[in-house]
Scaffold this motif. Sequence first.
Motif, short mmCIF file in Angstrom:
data_model
loop_
_atom_site.label_atom_id
_atom_site.label_comp_id
_atom_site.label_asym_id
_atom_site.label_seq_id
_atom_site.Cartn_x
_atom_site.Cartn_y
_atom_site.Cartn_z
N ALA A 7 -12.14 -2.11 4.20
CA ALA A 7 -11.22 -1.55 3.20
C ALA A 7 -10.99 -0.08 3.51
O ALA A 7 -11.79 0.57 4.18
CB ALA A 7 -11.79 -1.71 1.79
N VAL A 8 -9.87 0.42 2.99
CA VAL A 8 -9.58 1.85 3.02
C VAL A 8 -9.62 2.33 1.57
O VAL A 8 -9.02 1.71 0.70
CB VAL A 8 -8.20 2.13 3.64
N VAL A 9 -10.38 3.39 1.33
CA VAL A 9 -10.52 3.95 -0.02
C VAL A 9 -9.97 5.37 0.00
O VAL A 9 -10.34 6.18 0.84
CB VAL A 9 -11.99 3.94 -0.48
N VAL A 10 -9.08 5.65 -0.96
CA VAL A 10 -8.42 6.96 -1.04
C VAL A 10 -8.72 7.58 -2.39
O VAL A 10 -8.68 6.89 -3.42
CB VAL A 10 -6.89 6.81 -0.86
N HIS A 11 -9.05 8.86 -2.41
CA HIS A 11 -9.26 9.60 -3.65
C HIS A 11 -8.12 10.60 -3.83
O HIS A 11 -7.83 11.39 -2.94
CB HIS A 11 -10.61 10.33 -3.62
N LEU A 12 -7.48 10.51 -4.99
CA LEU A 12 -6.31 11.33 -5.28
C LEU A 12 -6.58 12.23 -6.48
O LEU A 12 -7.41 11.92 -7.33
CB LEU A 12 -5.10 10.45 -5.59
N LEU A 13 -5.83 13.35 -6.53
CA LEU A 13 -5.95 14.29 -7.63
C LEU A 13 -4.57 14.65 -8.16
O LEU A 13 -3.66 14.95 -7.38
CB LEU A 13 -6.65 15.58 -7.16
N TYR B 285 0.82 -1.22 0.00
CA TYR B 285 0.00 0.00 0.00
C TYR B 285 0.85 1.27 0.00
O TYR B 285 0.73 2.11 -0.89
CB TYR B 285 -0.94 -0.07 1.20
N VAL B 286 1.73 1.43 0.98
CA VAL B 286 2.53 2.66 1.09
C VAL B 286 3.45 2.81 -0.10
O VAL B 286 3.57 3.90 -0.68
CB VAL B 286 3.34 2.68 2.42
N GLU B 287 4.09 1.73 -0.49
CA GLU B 287 4.99 1.75 -1.65
C GLU B 287 4.24 2.18 -2.91
O GLU B 287 4.72 3.01 -3.69
CB GLU B 287 5.55 0.33 -1.81
N VAL C 58 0.45 8.97 6.19
CA VAL C 58 0.69 10.35 6.63
C VAL C 58 2.04 10.85 6.14
O VAL C 58 2.20 12.03 5.81
CB VAL C 58 0.57 10.47 8.17
N ASP C 59 3.03 9.96 6.03
CA ASP C 59 4.35 10.37 5.54
C ASP C 59 4.33 10.70 4.05
O ASP C 59 5.20 11.41 3.57
CB ASP C 59 5.39 9.26 5.80
N VAL C 60 3.35 10.17 3.32
CA VAL C 60 3.24 10.45 1.89
C VAL C 60 2.41 11.71 1.67
O VAL C 60 2.80 12.60 0.91
CB VAL C 60 2.62 9.24 1.14
N ARG D 36 2.31 9.17 -6.19
CA ARG D 36 2.60 10.59 -5.94
C ARG D 36 3.81 11.07 -6.75
O ARG D 36 3.80 12.17 -7.30
CB ARG D 36 2.86 10.82 -4.45
N GLU D 37 4.85 10.24 -6.84
CA GLU D 37 6.13 10.73 -7.35
C GLU D 37 6.44 10.39 -8.80
O GLU D 37 7.24 11.07 -9.44
CB GLU D 37 7.26 10.20 -6.45
N HIS D 38 5.84 9.33 -9.35
CA HIS D 38 6.16 8.93 -10.72
C HIS D 38 5.69 10.00 -11.70
O HIS D 38 4.58 10.54 -11.59
CB HIS D 38 5.50 7.59 -11.04
N ALA D 39 6.53 10.32 -12.69
CA ALA D 39 6.25 11.40 -13.65
C ALA D 39 4.95 11.19 -14.42
O ALA D 39 4.27 12.15 -14.77
CB ALA D 39 7.41 11.54 -14.62
N ASP D 40 4.59 9.93 -14.68
CA ASP D 40 3.35 9.66 -15.43
C ASP D 40 2.11 9.70 -14.55
O ASP D 40 0.99 9.62 -15.07
CB ASP D 40 3.44 8.29 -16.11
#
Length: 201
Positions: A81-87, A41-43, A113-115, A49-53
């Motif tokens: 489950a944990v559900v996360v919405h990203l932009l 999950y964290v990986e 939280v670290d991400v 977050r970080e990959h250019a694509d």
Amino acid sequence: MTNPRTPEELAMILQSVLGERAEAVGVRLGEVTVEVRAGRYVESMRLLREHADCRFEQLIDLCGVDYSGFGNDVREGPRFAVVVHLLSLLHNQRLRVRTYCPDDALPVVASIVDVWPAANWFEREAFDLYGIVFEGHPDLRRILTDYGFIGHPFRKDFPLSGHVEMRYDPTQQRVIYQPVSIEPREITPRIVRDDSYGGER
């Protein structure tokens, strides 16, 4: 800001970036959902977050889900489950990420939280309402219910009336907790039939 890719294009990019970390990548109703194992999950989130694509810089929402009694079908698999919405502001795209807690008796996933520091209070809310433990969270404690609250009120097996009620006792001049005094009752909706509803005929 780049032109947004189609959901199908984004799904193919995510499959390529995440590789075997992604258990499933799907498109439904124009939205992309990625499922990742709790152990990756964290990986996976850091890659998103970080990959250019990808560049999903902003966490919009994080919530818990209790899948017991989901819909009319009997559901196989983990309950929580944990559900996360990203932009991604750069790519002008949204993404839903879901990870299942491996153990129904003690649902645990790693904290992100670290991400995204914004996950802090969202994870506390999911802990409070669903009992999902976020390993590595810097301050995991209740955020909406009282510290002495028993249970997790958004779980589907939590009684509608709760376990205890709080009231002010004038003789003791303080707030006290006591077992719920509300008697369970069946609620039947009242149907009003009015021939003239919506104007004259």
